[in-house]
Scaffold this active site. Sequence first.
Site, PDB file in Angstrom:
ATOM      1  N   LYS A  53     -25.977   9.669 -15.957  1.00 42.80           N
ATOM      2  CA  LYS A  53     -24.759   9.909 -16.744  1.00 42.80           C
ATOM      3  C   LYS A  53     -23.761   8.761 -16.597  1.00 42.80           C
ATOM      4  O   LYS A  53     -23.035   8.441 -17.523  1.00 42.80           O
ATOM      5  CB  LYS A  53     -24.069  11.183 -16.258  1.00 42.80           C
ATOM      6  CG  LYS A  53     -24.692  12.466 -16.722  1.00 42.80           C
ATOM      7  CD  LYS A  53     -23.845  13.639 -16.237  1.00 42.80           C
ATOM      8  CE  LYS A  53     -24.460  14.944 -16.675  1.00 42.80           C
ATOM      9  NZ  LYS A  53     -23.621  16.098 -16.334  1.00 42.80           N
ATOM     10  N   GLY A 117     -18.589  13.955  -9.656  1.00 38.55           N
ATOM     11  CA  GLY A 117     -18.717  13.718 -11.093  1.00 38.55           C
ATOM     12  C   GLY A 117     -18.390  14.943 -11.932  1.00 38.55           C
ATOM     13  O   GLY A 117     -17.699  14.832 -12.959  1.00 38.55           O
ATOM     14  N   ALA A 118     -18.866  16.115 -11.502  1.00 36.27           N
ATOM     15  CA  ALA A 118     -18.606  17.331 -12.285  1.00 36.27           C
ATOM     16  C   ALA A 118     -17.110  17.663 -12.262  1.00 36.27           C
ATOM     17  O   ALA A 118     -16.550  18.113 -13.271  1.00 36.27           O
ATOM     18  CB  ALA A 118     -19.416  18.494 -11.724  1.00 36.27           C
TER      19      ALA A 118
HETATM   20  P1  NDP Z   1     -21.289  15.336  -6.535  1.00 42.28           P
HETATM   21  O1  NDP Z   1     -22.311  15.093  -5.478  1.00 42.28           O
HETATM   22  O2  NDP Z   1     -20.792  14.211  -7.370  1.00 42.28           O
HETATM   23  O3  NDP Z   1     -19.990  16.030  -5.841  1.00 42.28           O
HETATM   24  C1  NDP Z   1     -20.142  17.012  -4.906  1.00 42.28           C
HETATM   25  C2  NDP Z   1     -18.767  17.597  -4.539  1.00 42.28           C
HETATM   26  O4  NDP Z   1     -19.013  18.755  -3.737  1.00 42.28           O
HETATM   27  C3  NDP Z   1     -17.888  16.663  -3.721  1.00 42.28           C
HETATM   28  O5  NDP Z   1     -16.547  16.878  -4.047  1.00 42.28           O
HETATM   29  C4  NDP Z   1     -18.165  17.139  -2.279  1.00 42.28           C
HETATM   30  O6  NDP Z   1     -17.086  16.919  -1.409  1.00 42.28           O
HETATM   31  C5  NDP Z   1     -18.293  18.628  -2.526  1.00 42.28           C
HETATM   32  N1  NDP Z   1     -19.039  19.329  -1.488  1.00 42.28           N
HETATM   33  C6  NDP Z   1     -20.367  19.196  -1.218  1.00 42.28           C
HETATM   34  N2  NDP Z   1     -20.707  20.046  -0.226  1.00 42.28           N
HETATM   35  C7  NDP Z   1     -19.569  20.693   0.144  1.00 42.28           C
HETATM   36  C8  NDP Z   1     -19.269  21.690   1.123  1.00 42.28           C
HETATM   37  N3  NDP Z   1     -20.221  22.175   1.918  1.00 42.28           N
HETATM   38  N4  NDP Z   1     -18.006  22.160   1.197  1.00 42.28           N
HETATM   39  C9  NDP Z   1     -17.044  21.686   0.379  1.00 42.28           C
HETATM   40  N5  NDP Z   1     -17.250  20.724  -0.557  1.00 42.28           N
HETATM   41  C10 NDP Z   1     -18.502  20.248  -0.680  1.00 42.28           C
HETATM   42  O7  NDP Z   1     -21.911  16.505  -7.442  1.00 42.28           O
HETATM   43  P2  NDP Z   1     -21.602  16.811  -8.986  1.00 42.28           P
HETATM   44  O8  NDP Z   1     -20.150  16.635  -9.184  1.00 42.28           O
HETATM   45  O9  NDP Z   1     -22.545  16.043  -9.844  1.00 42.28           O
HETATM   46  O10 NDP Z   1     -22.035  18.349  -9.128  1.00 42.28           O
HETATM   47  C11 NDP Z   1     -21.262  19.383  -8.515  1.00 42.28           C
HETATM   48  C12 NDP Z   1     -21.783  20.750  -8.927  1.00 42.28           C
HETATM   49  O11 NDP Z   1     -21.568  21.018 -10.301  1.00 42.28           O
HETATM   50  C13 NDP Z   1     -23.280  20.939  -8.674  1.00 42.28           C
HETATM   51  O12 NDP Z   1     -23.436  22.177  -8.036  1.00 42.28           O
HETATM   52  C14 NDP Z   1     -23.880  20.998 -10.068  1.00 42.28           C
HETATM   53  O13 NDP Z   1     -25.010  21.840 -10.087  1.00 42.28           O
HETATM   54  C15 NDP Z   1     -22.725  21.615 -10.862  1.00 42.28           C
HETATM   55  N6  NDP Z   1     -22.814  21.278 -12.296  1.00 42.28           N
HETATM   56  C16 NDP Z   1     -23.011  22.293 -13.203  1.00 42.28           C
HETATM   57  C17 NDP Z   1     -23.109  22.026 -14.564  1.00 42.28           C
HETATM   58  C18 NDP Z   1     -23.341  23.142 -15.543  1.00 42.28           C
HETATM   59  O14 NDP Z   1     -23.733  22.859 -16.688  1.00 42.28           O
HETATM   60  N7  NDP Z   1     -23.089  24.379 -15.197  1.00 42.28           N
HETATM   61  C19 NDP Z   1     -22.997  20.635 -15.082  1.00 42.28           C
HETATM   62  C20 NDP Z   1     -22.754  19.645 -14.050  1.00 42.28           C
HETATM   63  C21 NDP Z   1     -22.689  19.971 -12.710  1.00 42.28           C
HETATM   64  P3  NDP Z   1     -16.894  15.517  -0.597  1.00 42.28           P
HETATM   65  O15 NDP Z   1     -16.143  14.612  -1.525  1.00 42.28           O
HETATM   66  O16 NDP Z   1     -16.104  15.948   0.579  1.00 42.28           O
HETATM   67  O17 NDP Z   1     -18.273  15.032  -0.255  1.00 42.28           O
END
Ligand code: NDP
Length: 265
Positions: A53, A117-118
Amino acid sequence: MHTAALDFLARDNPRFADWRYYRFDIEPASLEAALGLMAARGFRGVNLTVPHKVLALGIVRDLDPAAQQAGAVNTLLADGPSWRGFNTDGYGLASGIRESLGLDLRGARIVLLGAGGAARGAAVECLRAGCAGIWIVNRTRGNLEALMAQVSTLAGKATLRGLGPDAAGAPGGALIINATSAGLRPDDGAPADLRAFASPAAVYDMIYNPPRTRLLEQAAQLGIPHANGLGMLVHQGAKSLEIWTGVPASLTAPLMGAAAAKALG
Ligand code: NDP
């Protein structure tokens, strides 16, 4: 869900008789070559997921405003030997929230969990839609600050605040959107404790598989309206299909939703 929609369209219109939706696993380093090959072989469109993306931003010829502002492309439309880029994730999020919770982003106070990203896509959509403000909660301060910097120019009169993991300072009556990946694995905890928020309007978890995360379980226990991200997935997909076919997303979304729900059991 795309196959279900294409089968439906082909019943009335022979133009769609040979349309197919495929899934390919492409190494990031091969994305440009793969897109060149797809253009040469007559592909009409492509959906992209992470990390493509963001990588596609440097490859695609022109981007719609949603993709530009979100810094991510999830839909490509063939344009001769090159591709035009779109982002339908924001549309999917807004439509999913409206459909499953009956809430509009316009005027809403949004608590956004996550800064990846999301979360960026969600923040951009909320600001484009005219939300009252966004309070972003994230575990890692540096990632939170980077996201705040990326979206600050879109905020206008809307409030934009970054909060620590305890969400101290979050507003009452907010729509809480989970855009973290916490909840994807069965043993994951919730990304936040909902008892920290004063009378939330609702909780929308972008995760749809598993369908009921710890966060949604807690929302149910506390009597807070809640929904998972299946509607978002379906509506972004239906909008992509509209870009490729010209058929309104509202026509295909219901059967795509039924097919997706069936596939996920
Ligand atoms: P990224 O890896 O870019 O971001 C992950 C985020 O989650 C970061 O902010 C990270 O925090 C945080 N995080 C991860 N683990 C934990 C935890 N245990 N406790 C608190 N915060 C946590 O992922 P994406 O942004 O690409 O995706 C995020 C979610 O969105 C996924 O679950 C994905 O499946 C979902 N999604 C759903 C879609 C849909 O169509 N329904 C479309 C796109 C995404 P930190 O910065 O501290 O690491």
